[in-house]
Design an enzyme around this catalytic site. Structure first.
Site, PDB file in Angstrom:
ATOM      1  N   HIS A  16      56.233 128.584 153.737  1.00  0.00           N
ATOM      2  CA  HIS A  16      54.869 128.057 153.563  1.00  0.00           C
ATOM      3  C   HIS A  16      54.183 127.861 154.911  1.00  0.00           C
ATOM      4  O   HIS A  16      54.833 127.592 155.921  1.00  0.00           O
ATOM      5  CB  HIS A  16      54.848 126.765 152.728  1.00  0.00           C
ATOM      6  CG  HIS A  16      55.419 125.544 153.383  1.00  0.00           C
ATOM      7  ND1 HIS A  16      56.519 124.878 152.894  1.00  0.00           N
ATOM      8  CD2 HIS A  16      55.046 124.849 154.480  1.00  0.00           C
ATOM      9  CE1 HIS A  16      56.779 123.836 153.662  1.00  0.00           C
ATOM     10  NE2 HIS A  16      55.902 123.791 154.633  1.00  0.00           N
TER      11      HIS A  16
ATOM     12  N   GLU B  42      52.459 127.014 149.258  1.00  0.00           N
ATOM     13  CA  GLU B  42      53.838 127.287 148.865  1.00  0.00           C
ATOM     14  C   GLU B  42      53.968 128.715 148.337  1.00  0.00           C
ATOM     15  O   GLU B  42      52.963 129.357 148.018  1.00  0.00           O
ATOM     16  CB  GLU B  42      54.252 126.290 147.770  1.00  0.00           C
ATOM     17  CG  GLU B  42      54.273 124.826 148.215  1.00  0.00           C
ATOM     18  CD  GLU B  42      55.498 124.468 149.059  1.00  0.00           C
ATOM     19  OE1 GLU B  42      56.124 125.348 149.665  1.00  0.00           O
ATOM     20  OE2 GLU B  42      55.832 123.264 149.097  1.00  0.00           O
TER      21      GLU B  42
ATOM     22  N   ASP C 111      60.696 127.675 153.392  1.00  0.00           N
ATOM     23  CA  ASP C 111      60.422 128.619 152.299  1.00  0.00           C
ATOM     24  C   ASP C 111      59.262 129.555 152.631  1.00  0.00           C
ATOM     25  O   ASP C 111      58.747 130.258 151.757  1.00  0.00           O
ATOM     26  CB  ASP C 111      60.126 127.855 150.991  1.00  0.00           C
ATOM     27  CG  ASP C 111      58.910 126.945 151.111  1.00  0.00           C
ATOM     28  OD1 ASP C 111      58.267 126.922 152.178  1.00  0.00           O
ATOM     29  OD2 ASP C 111      58.598 126.247 150.117  1.00  0.00           O
TER      30      ASP C 111
ATOM     31  N   ASP D 234      46.131 120.089 156.589  1.00  0.00           N
ATOM     32  CA  ASP D 234      46.437 119.516 155.278  1.00  0.00           C
ATOM     33  C   ASP D 234      46.530 117.997 155.338  1.00  0.00           C
ATOM     34  O   ASP D 234      46.567 117.400 156.416  1.00  0.00           O
ATOM     35  CB  ASP D 234      47.751 120.112 154.721  1.00  0.00           C
ATOM     36  CG  ASP D 234      48.797 120.338 155.804  1.00  0.00           C
ATOM     37  OD1 ASP D 234      48.748 119.649 156.833  1.00  0.00           O
ATOM     38  OD2 ASP D 234      49.664 121.217 155.613  1.00  0.00           O
TER      39      ASP D 234
HETATM   40  C1  F6R Z   1      51.953 120.616 158.504  1.00  0.00           C
HETATM   41  C2  F6R Z   1      52.055 121.864 157.782  1.00  0.00           C
HETATM   42  C3  F6R Z   1      53.365 122.449 157.386  1.00  0.00           C
HETATM   43  C4  F6R Z   1      54.427 122.388 158.492  1.00  0.00           C
HETATM   44  C5  F6R Z   1      55.740 122.981 158.001  1.00  0.00           C
HETATM   45  C6  F6R Z   1      56.809 122.887 159.066  1.00  0.00           C
HETATM   46  O1  F6R Z   1      50.600 120.285 158.753  1.00  0.00           O
HETATM   47  O2  F6R Z   1      51.059 122.414 157.483  1.00  0.00           O
HETATM   48  O3  F6R Z   1      53.173 123.784 157.011  1.00  0.00           O
HETATM   49  O4  F6R Z   1      53.968 123.087 159.611  1.00  0.00           O
HETATM   50  O5  F6R Z   1      56.167 122.292 156.865  1.00  0.00           O
HETATM   51  O6  F6R Z   1      57.096 121.549 159.317  1.00  0.00           O
HETATM   52  P1  F6R Z   1      57.996 121.134 160.560  1.00  0.00           P
HETATM   53  O7  F6R Z   1      57.240 121.501 161.792  1.00  0.00           O
HETATM   54  O8  F6R Z   1      58.149 119.637 160.440  1.00  0.00           O
HETATM   55  O9  F6R Z   1      59.277 121.867 160.440  1.00  0.00           O
END
Ligand code: F6R
Length: 240
Positions: free
Chosen positions: A142, A147, A140, A79
Site C-alpha cells: 500500500h 490497500e 502489502d 492520510d
Molecule cells: C503513512 C502512509 C503509509 C506508510 C506505510 C509504511 O502516511 O501513508 O502508507 O507510509 O504504511 O509505514 P512505515 O513507514 O511505518 O513502515
C-alpha cells in the site's frame, strides 16, 4: 478546476540502494531542502510512519542551521485515521510532533484530508499541485492507505484498513484494539499527480512489496502504479 492526468510513460524508475538509512534519508532531505530554497512557496506531499522520520530530522536540522525556511511552504499529508481514541494517535499530532512544531512553517498551510468531504482534498491539490511527494510503502504494497485492490483511478477517499496494516501499525498504539479500522487517504490517481515522487522502503519486511512492485502494474500491489510515473525514485535499505 479541470483535472488532467499527467502524460504517463512506462519508464523504469530510478532505484537508489543504500545500506545506511541515515545517508539515504539525507539524500531525500537535501532534495527537499534544495527545492524549498529555490521555490520557497513549493508544495510538499508528506507521509507519516517510521520511514520518513530521519528525513524530518534532517529538515529540522537544516532549518535550525538557517539553511532553509519553510515559512511559505505548503504541505498535504497523505492520510489521516478516522475515529482515533486520543488526539495523540492522529497523524496531525504525529506531524506536529515530528516536524511542524520544530520548523517555521505556518500551520495554516499544512493540510490533512477531511473525512467529511474527501474529494475537496483533490480540488485543493489541483489548485496547489504537489511538487514533491514523499511516500513510505506498506508490507502489502500500500501507499497512502490505498490497500491492495484499490483502483488506480482513485481520488481521495475513505479506506478500510486491512488487518495486516492494522497489525503493522499497532506499534504506534497502546493496543491493537485502538488501531482505527478506517482512514481517509489520497487516492492513487491523486498521488500520481505529483511532479516528483520519492518512495522510501526500509527494512526486510518491505522486500516482498518491492519485488511485486517491479512486476506488472496491478492493483494487487498499489505501489506498482508508480512505474507509470515519469519522475519517481525508490530509495531502498534492506537492513534490519
Ligand atoms: C503513512 C502512509 C503509509 C506508510 C506505510 C509504511 O502516511 O501513508 O502508507 O507510509 O504504511 O509505514 P512505515 O513507514 O511505518 O513502515
Amino acid at each position: 478546476m479541470p483535472y488532467t492526468r499527467p502524460e504517463v510513460q512506462n519508464e523504469i524508475m530510478e532505484i537508489i540502494f543504500q545500506e545506511n538509512r541515515e545517508i539515504l534519508s539525507r539524500i531525500i532531505a537535501e532534495k527537499i531542502i534544495t527545492l524549498v530554497q529555490h521555490k520557497p512557496n513549493c508544495v510538499l506531499g508528506l507521509a507519516t510512519g517510521s520511514s520518513p522520520l530521519l528525513v524530518y530530522q534532517d529538515l529540522i536540522q537544516a532549518y535550525e542551521k538557517g539553511r532553509v525556511s519553510f515559512r511559505k511552504t505548503r504541505t498535504f499529508n497523505l492520510d489521516e485515521y478516522l475515529g482515533c481514541s486520543t488526539e495523540k494517535d492522529t497523524y496531525r499530532y504525529f506531524m506536529d510532533h515530528e516536524l511542524f512544531d520544530h520548523i517555521d512553517i505556518d500551520k495554516a498551510n499544512t493540510h490533512f484530508p477531511d473525512p467529511a468531504c474527501p474529494k475537496e482534498y483533490d480540488r485543493q491539490i489541483a489548485l496547489s499541485p504537489i511538487d514533491f511527494q514523499l511516500l513510505g510503502i506498506g508490507a502489502d504494497g500500500h501507499i497512502g492507505f490505498n490497500e491492495p485492490g484499490t483502483s488506480f483511478d482513485s481520488l481521495t477517499h475513505i479506506a478500510v484498513l486491512t488487518e495486516k496494516t492494522r497489525r503493522d501499525n499497532s506499534r504506534f498504539f497502546a493496543s491493537f484494539a485502538q488501531v482505527p479500522e478506517k482512514a481517509v487517504t489520497m487516492g492513487l490517481y491523486t498521488i500520481m499527480q505529483a511532479q516528483e515522487i520519492a518512495l522510501i522502503a526500509l527494512g526486510a519486511s518491505k522486500k516482498t512489496a518491492i519485488s511485486q512492485m517491479f512486476q506488472e502494474e496491478n492493483i494487487a500491489c498499489p505501489a506498482s502504479i508508480l512505474k507509470k510515473h515519469r519522475n519517481a525514485v525508490i530509495y531502498i535499505d534492506w537492513e534490519k
